[in-house]
Design a protein around this motif. Structure first.
Motif, PDB file in Angstrom:
ATOM      1  N   THR A 163      55.545  43.415  33.960  1.00  0.00           N
ATOM      2  CA  THR A 163      55.470  43.486  35.423  1.00  0.00           C
ATOM      3  C   THR A 163      54.441  44.505  35.912  1.00  0.00           C
ATOM      4  OG1 THR A 163      57.289  45.090  35.457  1.00  0.00           O
ATOM      5  CG2 THR A 163      57.860  42.747  35.716  1.00  0.00           C
ATOM      6  N   ALA A 164      53.668  45.075  35.019  1.00  0.00           N
ATOM      7  CA  ALA A 164      52.700  46.110  35.397  1.00  0.00           C
ATOM      8  C   ALA A 164      51.507  45.513  36.139  1.00  0.00           C
ATOM      9  CB  ALA A 164      52.206  46.848  34.153  1.00  0.00           C
ATOM     10  N   PRO A 165      50.936  46.254  37.103  1.00  0.00           N
ATOM     11  CA  PRO A 165      49.707  45.796  37.748  1.00  0.00           C
ATOM     12  C   PRO A 165      48.560  45.781  36.747  1.00  0.00           C
ATOM     13  CG  PRO A 165      50.174  48.063  38.350  1.00  0.00           C
ATOM     14  CD  PRO A 165      51.372  47.573  37.581  1.00  0.00           C
ATOM     15  N   HIS A 166      47.585  44.923  36.980  1.00  0.00           N
ATOM     16  CA  HIS A 166      46.473  44.835  36.037  1.00  0.00           C
ATOM     17  C   HIS A 166      45.272  44.195  36.710  1.00  0.00           C
ATOM     18  CE1 HIS A 166      46.930  40.439  35.323  1.00  0.00           C
ATOM     19  NE2 HIS A 166      48.214  40.675  35.528  1.00  0.00           N
ATOM     20  N   CYS A 167      44.174  44.116  35.980  1.00  0.00           N
ATOM     21  CA  CYS A 167      42.904  43.621  36.518  1.00  0.00           C
ATOM     22  C   CYS A 167      42.510  42.254  35.971  1.00  0.00           C
ATOM     23  CB  CYS A 167      41.780  44.605  36.183  1.00  0.00           C
ATOM     24  SG  CYS A 167      42.071  46.296  36.720  1.00  0.00           S
ATOM     25  N   VAL A 168      43.349  41.657  35.141  1.00  0.00           N
ATOM     26  CA  VAL A 168      42.938  40.418  34.478  1.00  0.00           C
ATOM     27  C   VAL A 168      43.299  39.204  35.341  1.00  0.00           C
ATOM     28  CG1 VAL A 168      42.816  39.250  32.241  1.00  0.00           C
ATOM     29  CG2 VAL A 168      43.465  41.652  32.338  1.00  0.00           C
ATOM     30  N   HIS A 169      42.804  39.254  36.578  1.00  0.00           N
ATOM     31  CA  HIS A 169      42.929  38.134  37.510  1.00  0.00           C
ATOM     32  C   HIS A 169      41.545  37.526  37.696  1.00  0.00           C
ATOM     33  CE1 HIS A 169      47.022  39.332  38.596  1.00  0.00           C
ATOM     34  NE2 HIS A 169      46.577  40.566  38.742  1.00  0.00           N
ATOM     35  N   HIS A 170      41.513  36.242  37.943  1.00  0.00           N
ATOM     36  CA  HIS A 170      40.234  35.535  38.051  1.00  0.00           C
ATOM     37  C   HIS A 170      39.312  36.207  39.071  1.00  0.00           C
ATOM     38  CE1 HIS A 170      37.616  32.054  37.542  1.00  0.00           C
ATOM     39  NE2 HIS A 170      37.512  31.966  38.864  1.00  0.00           N
ATOM     40  N   GLY A 171      39.822  36.454  40.272  1.00  0.00           N
ATOM     41  CA  GLY A 171      39.001  37.042  41.317  1.00  0.00           C
ATOM     42  C   GLY A 171      38.559  38.456  41.001  1.00  0.00           C
ATOM     43  N   THR A 172      39.453  39.239  40.402  1.00  0.00           N
ATOM     44  CA  THR A 172      39.124  40.624  40.059  1.00  0.00           C
ATOM     45  C   THR A 172      38.029  40.677  39.005  1.00  0.00           C
ATOM     46  OG1 THR A 172      41.412  41.266  40.531  1.00  0.00           O
ATOM     47  CG2 THR A 172      40.063  42.835  39.281  1.00  0.00           C
ATOM     48  N   ILE A 173      38.144  39.840  37.987  1.00  0.00           N
ATOM     49  CA  ILE A 173      37.122  39.807  36.930  1.00  0.00           C
ATOM     50  C   ILE A 173      35.771  39.438  37.531  1.00  0.00           C
ATOM     51  CG2 ILE A 173      36.400  38.735  34.758  1.00  0.00           C
ATOM     52  CD1 ILE A 173      39.439  38.132  34.287  1.00  0.00           C
ATOM     53  N   MET A 174      35.738  38.411  38.385  1.00  0.00           N
ATOM     54  CA  MET A 174      34.471  38.010  39.004  1.00  0.00           C
ATOM     55  C   MET A 174      33.933  39.097  39.927  1.00  0.00           C
ATOM     56  SD  MET A 174      34.290  33.945  39.710  1.00  0.00           S
ATOM     57  CE  MET A 174      35.567  33.873  40.934  1.00  0.00           C
ATOM     58  N   HIS A 175      34.812  39.781  40.649  1.00  0.00           N
ATOM     59  CA  HIS A 175      34.389  40.877  41.529  1.00  0.00           C
ATOM     60  C   HIS A 175      33.622  41.931  40.729  1.00  0.00           C
ATOM     61  CE1 HIS A 175      35.122  43.760  44.974  1.00  0.00           C
ATOM     62  NE2 HIS A 175      34.885  44.624  43.987  1.00  0.00           N
ATOM     63  N   GLU A 176      34.188  42.356  39.597  1.00  0.00           N
ATOM     64  CA  GLU A 176      33.521  43.384  38.789  1.00  0.00           C
ATOM     65  C   GLU A 176      32.233  42.840  38.155  1.00  0.00           C
ATOM     66  OE1 GLU A 176      34.428  46.270  39.284  1.00  0.00           O
ATOM     67  OE2 GLU A 176      36.372  45.825  40.175  1.00  0.00           O
ATOM     68  N   LEU A 177      32.233  41.577  37.774  1.00  0.00           N
ATOM     69  CA  LEU A 177      31.002  40.980  37.230  1.00  0.00           C
ATOM     70  C   LEU A 177      29.903  40.922  38.288  1.00  0.00           C
ATOM     71  CD1 LEU A 177      32.513  38.101  35.070  1.00  0.00           C
ATOM     72  CD2 LEU A 177      31.169  40.028  34.197  1.00  0.00           C
ATOM     73  N   ILE A 178      30.274  40.663  39.537  1.00  0.00           N
ATOM     74  CA  ILE A 178      29.272  40.608  40.605  1.00  0.00           C
ATOM     75  C   ILE A 178      28.707  42.002  40.877  1.00  0.00           C
ATOM     76  CG2 ILE A 178      28.894  40.073  43.054  1.00  0.00           C
ATOM     77  CD1 ILE A 178      30.881  37.741  42.687  1.00  0.00           C
ATOM     78  N   HIS A 179      29.528  43.044  40.724  1.00  0.00           N
ATOM     79  CA  HIS A 179      28.966  44.406  40.754  1.00  0.00           C
ATOM     80  C   HIS A 179      27.912  44.538  39.650  1.00  0.00           C
ATOM     81  CE1 HIS A 179      31.211  46.291  43.877  1.00  0.00           C
ATOM     82  NE2 HIS A 179      32.374  46.314  43.253  1.00  0.00           N
ATOM     83  N   ALA A 180      28.268  44.113  38.452  1.00  0.00           N
ATOM     84  CA  ALA A 180      27.344  44.230  37.318  1.00  0.00           C
ATOM     85  C   ALA A 180      26.064  43.423  37.555  1.00  0.00           C
ATOM     86  CB  ALA A 180      28.022  43.768  36.025  1.00  0.00           C
ATOM     87  N   ILE A 181      26.190  42.307  38.246  1.00  0.00           N
ATOM     88  CA  ILE A 181      25.021  41.493  38.576  1.00  0.00           C
ATOM     89  C   ILE A 181      24.080  42.265  39.504  1.00  0.00           C
ATOM     90  CG2 ILE A 181      24.298  39.461  39.914  1.00  0.00           C
ATOM     91  CD1 ILE A 181      26.793  38.031  38.706  1.00  0.00           C
ATOM     92  N   GLY A 182      24.661  43.085  40.393  1.00  0.00           N
ATOM     93  CA  GLY A 182      23.797  43.898  41.243  1.00  0.00           C
ATOM     94  C   GLY A 182      24.208  44.071  42.688  1.00  0.00           C
ATOM     95  N   PHE A 183      25.483  43.842  43.017  1.00  0.00           N
ATOM     96  CA  PHE A 183      25.913  43.894  44.414  1.00  0.00           C
ATOM     97  C   PHE A 183      26.967  44.965  44.666  1.00  0.00           C
ATOM     98  CE2 PHE A 183      23.994  39.782  44.069  1.00  0.00           C
ATOM     99  CZ  PHE A 183      23.382  39.585  45.305  1.00  0.00           C
ATOM    100  N   PHE A 184      26.851  45.587  45.856  1.00  0.00           N
ATOM    101  CA  PHE A 184      27.882  46.487  46.346  1.00  0.00           C
ATOM    102  C   PHE A 184      28.897  45.678  47.154  1.00  0.00           C
ATOM    103  CE2 PHE A 184      24.647  49.694  45.430  1.00  0.00           C
ATOM    104  CZ  PHE A 184      25.432  50.691  44.855  1.00  0.00           C
ATOM    105  N   HIS A 185      29.791  46.375  47.858  1.00  0.00           N
ATOM    106  CA  HIS A 185      30.810  45.697  48.653  1.00  0.00           C
ATOM    107  C   HIS A 185      30.227  45.165  49.961  1.00  0.00           C
ATOM    108  CE1 HIS A 185      33.496  48.377  46.144  1.00  0.00           C
ATOM    109  NE2 HIS A 185      33.941  47.164  45.891  1.00  0.00           N
ATOM    110  N   GLU A 186      30.827  44.098  50.453  1.00  0.00           N
ATOM    111  CA  GLU A 186      30.332  43.444  51.653  1.00  0.00           C
ATOM    112  C   GLU A 186      30.362  44.374  52.863  1.00  0.00           C
ATOM    113  OE1 GLU A 186      28.908  40.043  53.917  1.00  0.00           O
ATOM    114  OE2 GLU A 186      28.835  40.700  51.818  1.00  0.00           O
TER     115      GLU A 186
END
Length: 280
Positions: A163-186
């Motif tokens: 039941t622990a919170p975690h980051c292995v959600h589809h949207g969360t993974i893509m969010h961090e990958l988009i940072h790596a691609i080169g984007f900050f927050h909207e």
């Protein structure tokens, strides 16, 4: 026999509850794997999940110090060479976690026309890459922004228990990958005050830098409209002193849009990646 049936029903209900509340398959959490985390020193983070700006008070200071070219929500000097982001995935991820990471990568590749995310296979040639590491409890979800040179990390905190919170959600993974691609927050866009309100009184003083916006000499939106539905947008209660009171919300014209809840890239997210990394 009746007790056994009752116990089985209780177990099934518990598994269903875990799947609903955490998104993690309860049956896949093997205690033998729970201690197999990647060891690292957690960097200082900006805007909650951006690494690499520890010596600077804000991303704006870092950007001005590190780059004179502008090419994002990004910058010319931070773009991935040859439009290829090479990556590796820690061997410590268990099957369902690894499957979700691959699915997120595939989703990005299916929507981009110039950039490709490619698994690293040749260490002598593919020197710049993102290593996706399996983070332990309280390590969070974070990434560097754009290519910084040689190995850089992207951290995904995994569930320490069902039941622990975690980051292995589809949207969360893509969010961090988009940072790596080169984007900050909207919401760090130059024009954000036309589209959202910030409740400064409900944000701790030492956290207010997370809500800075950057002028047009620092970032660009590639001519795309402000996107409340972006995968890269903060949620209404992020960094709140009182979690029942908003810190950022859409202006009245867009008040029905739920911000910070996206699990997939928006059309604008996709457009901006394709404009940063055009096919030709």
């Amino acid at each position: 026999m009746g007790q056994f049936v009752c116990l089985l029903a209780t177990l099934v209900a518990a598994i269903a509850f875990v799947q609903r509340t955490t998104g993690a398959p309860a049956f896949a959490i093997d205690p033998a794997f729970s201690e197999q985390y990647d060891n690292f020193e957690k960097p200082e983070l900006l805007e909650g999940d951006i690494a690499g700006f520890g010596k600077y008070r804000t991303a704006k200071e870092a950007i001005e110090a590190l780059s004179s070219g502008v090419d994002r929500n990004g910058y010319y000097s931070f773009k991935w060479e040859n439009k290829i982001l090479y990556y590796t995935i820690s061997i410590r991820f268990i099957d369902w976690e690894r499957e979700r990471i691959h699915r997120a990568i595939e989703d990005i590749n299916n929507h981009t026309t110039g950039l490709r995310l490619v698994e690293r296979t040749d260490a002598t040639v593919q020197r710049n890459y993102v290593h996706i590491q399996r983070g332990g409890p309280n390590t969070g979800c974070w990434s560097y922004v754009g290519q910084i040179g040689e190995r850089q990390f992207l951290n995904l905190e995994v569930p320490a228990y069902p039941t622990a919170p975690h980051c292995v959600h589809h949207g969360t993974i893509m969010h961090e990958l988009i940072h790596a691609i080169g984007f900050f927050h909207e919401q760090s866009r130059t024009d954000r005050d036309e589209y959202v309100d910030i409740n400064w009184d409900n944000i701790e003083k030492h956290q207010q830098h997370n809500f800075e916006k950057y002028d047009s000499s620092v970032i660009t939106a590639y001519g795309q409209p402000y996107d409340h539905s972006s995968l890269m947008h903060y949620g209404m209660y992020d960094f709140a002193i009182n979690r029942s009171i908003w810190t950022i919300r859409p202006k009245p014209l867009w008040e029905d849009i739920e911000i910070g809840k996206a699990q997939n890239m928006s059309e604008v997210d996709i457009n901006k990646i394709n404009l940063m990394y055009p096919p030709q």
